[in-house]
Scaffold this motif. Structure first.
Motif, PDB file in Angstrom:
ATOM      1  N   CYS A  44     -12.496  -2.154  -0.730  1.00 46.16           N
ATOM      2  CA  CYS A  44     -11.473  -3.088  -1.090  1.00 46.16           C
ATOM      3  C   CYS A  44     -12.084  -4.429  -0.971  1.00 46.16           C
ATOM      4  N   ASP A  96      -2.480  -1.290   4.876  1.00 42.26           N
ATOM      5  CA  ASP A  96      -3.720  -0.298   4.184  1.00 42.26           C
ATOM      6  C   ASP A  96      -4.667  -0.324   5.142  1.00 42.26           C
ATOM      7  N   THR A 102       0.620  -3.743   2.500  1.00 42.35           N
ATOM      8  CA  THR A 102       1.025  -2.959   1.423  1.00 42.35           C
ATOM      9  C   THR A 102       2.400  -2.577   1.613  1.00 42.35           C
TER      10      THR A 102
END
Length: 234
Positions: A44, A96, A102
């Motif tokens: 990410c 997350d 999230t």
């Protein structure tokens, strides 16, 4: 927009985002993958680099950019709420694995967002789609479903895997989105479901379906199609 594999070409692009914003990679707050040396290699890291670049541009604080109340996180939430035409305060939030906020979404929400992403009616989202479809190897990596699907359908589909058995796909220019969630969170079923649905909807050719099936659905030597139990939810 990626869940990359930490390859050198992928890491280089993340570094480039930070370098252009005059930021050092040590400012990234995503984890360092096991056996790796830098948070740049985390899947990410591109998302984190993008958040930091916006913070730098708008002169927002950098050290707490993952805080849910930080301006960058409020900007993201506001944009999602705007796209779904929902009040921001109605979203149920979590974190997350990479530490970023999230939000819980229904399948319909995810499908709607990918329909909007692929609709070609918004310049900002069109730029994102073009980046993903023109550079599919940066979205996932060679041999990964998202990359191989976009290579087989150049300029037609945008695809992105999610954690816990999620798969989202949008058909460019038609305002249509597809969202899949495997209930047990494993990815073993979602590729088979995605290929079947894509073929049913006419989004991929039979030859593309065959190519994807050979890579992602073929049973291994020790796998059998036998029911030996079932999962239930109380």
């Amino acid at each position: 927009t990626s869940s990359h594999k930490g390859r050198i070409d992928q890491v280089r692009q993340v570094f480039n985002i930070l370098w252009r914003a005059d930021l050092d990679p040590t400012i990234l707050q995503c984890p360092i993958p096991e056996g790796k040396r830098s948070p740049l290699e985390y899947n990410c890291s591109g998302k984190h680099a993008g958040m930091l670049a916006v913070c730098q541009q708008r002169r927002w604080p950098l050290n707490n950019y993952l805080d849910r109340k930080h301006p960058i996180q409020q900007l993201i939430l506001g944009k999602v709420a705007e796209l779904l035409r929902m009040p921001a305060e109605e979203f149920i939030s979590a974190h997350d694995d990479c530490g970023a906020p999230t939000y819980l979404m229904q399948l319909g929400h995810m499908a709607s967002l990918y329909a909007l992403l692929a609709s070609s009616t918004n310049l900002d989202m069109e730029r994102i789609v073009r980046a993903m479809t023109h550079h599919p190897a940066l979205v996932a990596g060679d041999g990964e479903f998202d990359t191989e699907l976009m290579r087989l359908t150049p300029g037609e589909l945008v695809s992105k895997a999610g954690a816990e058995g999620v798969q989202c796909i949008g058909r460019l220019g038609e305002g249509m989105g597809l969202a899949i969630k495997v209930m047990d969170g494993a990815k073993r079923a979602k590729h088979a479901v995605a290929i079947h649905l894509l073929q049913q909807m006419g989004w991929i050719s039979p030859s593309a379906a065959q190519s994807l099936s050979e890579k992602f659905v073929t049973l291994g030597k020790y796998k059998r199609l036998e029911v030996i139990g079932e999962l239930s939810f109380l």
